[in-house]
Every structure is written in C-alpha cells, then in structure tokens.
Design an enzyme around this catalytic site. Sequence first.
Site, PDB file in Angstrom:
ATOM      1  N   GLU A   1      35.418  25.342  41.615  1.00 48.30           N
ATOM      2  CA  GLU A   1      36.461  26.265  42.053  1.00 48.30           C
ATOM      3  C   GLU A   1      36.244  26.644  43.515  1.00 48.30           C
ATOM      4  OE1 GLU A   1      38.052  29.410  39.453  1.00 48.30           O
ATOM      5  OE2 GLU A   1      37.166  30.800  40.913  1.00 48.30           O
TER       6      GLU A   1
ATOM      7  N   LYS B   1      39.126  33.521  54.693  1.00 45.26           N
ATOM      8  CA  LYS B   1      39.975  34.442  55.444  1.00 45.26           C
ATOM      9  C   LYS B   1      40.301  33.936  56.842  1.00 45.26           C
ATOM     10  CE  LYS B   1      38.652  38.797  53.260  1.00 45.26           C
ATOM     11  NZ  LYS B   1      38.055  40.123  53.483  1.00 45.26           N
TER      12      LYS B   1
ATOM     13  N   HIS C   1      45.506  28.097  40.540  1.00 45.77           N
ATOM     14  CA  HIS C   1      45.607  29.395  39.873  1.00 45.77           C
ATOM     15  C   HIS C   1      46.974  30.009  40.150  1.00 45.77           C
ATOM     16  CE1 HIS C   1      41.065  30.494  39.437  1.00 45.77           C
ATOM     17  NE2 HIS C   1      41.276  29.212  39.248  1.00 45.77           N
TER      18      HIS C   1
ATOM     19  N   ARG D   1      46.834  36.647  34.211  1.00 46.48           N
ATOM     20  CA  ARG D   1      47.552  37.902  34.366  1.00 46.48           C
ATOM     21  C   ARG D   1      47.321  38.480  35.757  1.00 46.48           C
ATOM     22  NH1 ARG D   1      45.838  43.570  31.782  1.00 46.48           N
ATOM     23  NH2 ARG D   1      44.493  43.420  33.609  1.00 46.48           N
TER      24      ARG D   1
END
Length: 598
Positions: A21, A26, A81, A111
């Site tokens: 993953e 940033k 995702h 969620r």
Amino acid sequence: MQKITEKISTLGQDEPFYSFEFFPPKTETGVQNLVARIRRMAQLNPLFVNITWGAGGSTSTKSLDLAALCYKELGLTTCLHLTCTNMDKKVIDDALLAAKSKGIRNILALRGDPPRGEEYWTPSEGQEFKHAVDLVKHIRSQYGDYFCIGVAAYPEGYADGSNPEEQDFRLDLPYLEEKTRAGADFIMTQLFFDTTQFVKFENTLREHPSGLFKSIPLIPGLLPINTYQSFIRTAKLSHAHIPESVLDRLNAVASSDDEEVKQAGVDILVSMIDQIYEKTNHRVRGFHFYTLNLERSVALILDKSNVVKSPLRIAGSSPAGTAFDSATSSIDSALASLKFSDPKVSMTAEASWDDFPNGRWGDPRSPAYGEIDGYGITLHVPANRALELWGHPTETSDISDLFVKYLQGKLPVLPWSEEEGLSAETKIIESKLVALNKQGLWTVASQPALNSVRSDDTVFGWGPPNGYVFQKALIEFFVPAETWLQLKKRLQSCSSDTLSYYACNNQGDFFSNMNAQDVNAVTWGVFPNREVVQPTIIEEQSFRAWAEEAFAIWTEWQHLYAKDSRTTELLGNIRDNYFLVSITHHDYVNTGALWEFL
C-alpha cells in the site's frame, strides 16, 4: 488490468502472495521520489498495490494519477481506495468514472472517518453514503461486475476509542456480512499485531452459518515496524492490541539503536506471517503490507520469510504488454536508469533519508512525507474525551491556559500533540515555553540546541551506536496577526545566517527570509561508516504543507461544538486571524541564543 480475484485464482492452491500500500506524499518532490521507490518495489513482484484516498477525498487527484501510473507505466495490478462518508455523490461518481477511464478495475470501498459533531452525521442533499455498504451497492448498481470490490474488516472489532470495552469483532460481523452480500469480492483487514486474535477471527468467519465467508479471500493487513514511536502512534490510532511478547521485544531495543528496532520489527512481522499461514492451514495466504511509503523493512521481511519469499523480477525486464522499461515511457529517464539487485543493498542505499525518520518535520523529499491514510486531520482523541479535556473555551486566555497546562503536565494532549506527554528534551526548555505561551504565543513544536551529544544518550540520542548527534534550536507557534507584524520587524533585522523563519496565515499570506530552494537541516547525526544523516529538515515545501494541516486542526476542533456557539466562533476567529511562525537559530553551539532573541 486484471481483477485481484482473477490473479489470485491463477495461483496454486497454497501459493502465498503479498501486496503493498502507498499513499500520495504531501510534496511534489516526495511524489517524484515515490515513483522511483514503487518502481524498485515492483521488482519484488507484489500481486497488486493499493493507492490510498485521503480523508474526505483530499488526495483524490493525486491518488487517481498515482494509481494510473502504477498500472500504465509500471504494469502493476492496482487497487484504488475510495471513502464515502460525508462525500457528495458526484465526487464518488466522478472518481469511479475516472478510475474506469484509466483502466483501474479494483476498488477498496471504505466508509472513512465521519466528521465530529451531530450535525455532520446528517447527509445534506447529494450526500447519500453513510456506510461502506452504501458505496458497495452503488458501485454494483452503476458498474455491475466491472470492478473487483474489496471491503475492510477488523479482527479485533471496530473501535473509535470512545469505549474500548465494546471492541469485539462479533459485534461487527453483521456489517461485514451485509457488505459481502452487497457484492464484496475480497476482505482486507485493519492492521493488527495479535495473531492469536486474527486466527480466532478467521476461524469464526470460515464457520459462519451464512457460508458467505467460506471461500472469499481474506487478506490480513500488516504494518512493518520502522521506528518505535511510529509503531506506538499507529497502534494507538488504530486501537490495535499489542501482545506483551511484541512490546517486550521492542522495548528491549527501543532505547539503544533505531536500526535494532527496525530489525526487531522485521523479525516480528516474519513470525506473524509464519504463524498466520500455518495456523489457518494455508487458507490465509495473502499478506498486505501497509508500507507507509517505506521500502527497506518490507524488502527485509520478504528476504527473511519462508512463506512469502518470492523470486525477484530480473532488473530491466517488464511485465508483458506494459511500458515498464519502454523508451517511450513518460517516467523521467533518471528513474528509468534505476537498477535493482539485492534489496538489502539497493534499497538501503536509495532509502537513506528514511533510515531515521525522527521528528515531526522529517524530510519533504522523502516518499514517506505525509500522513497515514484514513486518519487525515485528527484531534488524536475521541470527541467525548476531547470535550472533557479542553472544555468550552470562549476567550483567547482560555486557549493560553490549555497550552500552559499541557506544558506543565496537567493536560495529557492538545489538538496538535499526541497523548504521550512531553518528551524529555522538551522538559529542558519547559520554563521558556511556558513564558511564551502565557504571552499568547502558542507553541506547537520546539527543540533545544544540541552540540555533539553521543547517539546513545538517553534523552537526545538516536541512530547507531558510537555516533554523535546535533540539532539547532527551533520553535513554532501560533500568534495574533498584530503581534506577528511586530515580530516580523525584529526578524527582518536579523541575517538569515543567524535566524531563518517562515510564517503564513490561513489565507495563504507567506513570509520568509529564505529562498524557495533553501534547505535547513535542524537535526543531524554523524556515525561510523556512514554519510552524515539529516533526518529532520525545514524548508518552504514542508512548512507550507504542515501549515495547511495545522490551520485545518482549528476547524476540526470547531466540529466538537454547535455551529452557533461562542467556542466555535472563537476557534474560527483564531484560525482566520493568526499566523503560524517557525523560527530556527543556526548557532547550535550557543544553546541559549534562540531564547535570548525571543
């Protein structure tokens, strides 16, 4: 692109696999270096890679671009995702359409963390997703079987930290069953360190009376341990139980050598993989690594494990039908020249800035510069505890009191800190910081100057033994705009060779006496048989990235209160009328220089 389940079906019955993953860093430099890192790690031959989606879709463009690059340029089966809570339906639909147009066929439907405050639970017009099952149903209704859909599971039970006693995976099974019936193709777990609990969870799923989970792929999520502090922080954020055997193993080396912590972490993960594979009778044969964009520990785990050891791709070869090594690839030619042989050698050499990621600032050039996916902007404590700790401030003096109490050890956490208490080195300058905070300069980061302290020092030491560490004094604080104008005059009277500073407000007004390309090392170490290591630097990219997050935390704090309350008004006024200022004094030999200036 193949679906993940199709790739699994092509493996032998007991053949293990693994996946990685990654999250979008940033800074642009971090993104560029992450591409080089993924290329090296691709040659470890993962079955697929996941690309995270920042909280609230904050990294949606970067996530989609990175996922497309992994597939089209690197030939990797890629899973994107997608979180849905508090998201407009159009944002979700646009993301799914973009994913399909880029050839992505795998979605991990999550969620996501809902904003705090009762009113934020009520979807406004166009916001139709409260739970992951809503997203799964929507994807199936719009795209049929085009996407392979994964969902999350919690081997120890879902927890938001408000009531740990209610954390029980049995309470979550109805929700997992609902997501599976809605169309989930595979299940990926939250990170954990308790293999006994995971095996119990897996057995319960396989024996579930519905029969839904008998053959669905269940992939455990594993977190390589890179540093002791990051391990503790992540376990706390995810509410993962740490077995005593794991904690004892890490505590034994935590104070001695960062490299030993990394090696201990490798051994712990190798043991976990072996136990899971054997105790589930090979039913669980896939292992997902939450890499945090770090490569070395993952490479060492795969090198040492007898379960997931896999032959590496030959350097320079490419997956069939991809542009992995093509002359027409859009990847920069410098990246295309990278070679890979022994992960213990090549990855270490390429990952030097990640060896000792101490400090909040880190190195903005690093692919690991950023936040852990799923947490995003966080107050570090559940809403009910935050209200208990911070109350309902209505004046700026109330905020000053909170900062002072934190420095004095009377308050365990602030929105910009973690519930671990002050570090021993901060205690050394506690009186200086208390004085500043009483005057309304609210400090969120600081460190004293340090000149040639042994790397095994119990307070300041880090890195390998027989080395010496150094650091410049720095301080970072929020200050009212009118006070900043006075301070700016004094700062501008100092040479940048003496003091360097950065300052900005929430509107984007930016001031500095540094050039955009200047890099200021504030922590460094000198060790035998190594280049000088600079784990913490400050420069414009990193300051701007952090400032955006620091001001957003005021908004998160606001969400604890009613929209029309005096506290909400106060926090909003501070966010919109204060500056964040970072000052570094370069005379690290004179340990009192910064404090004399202030």
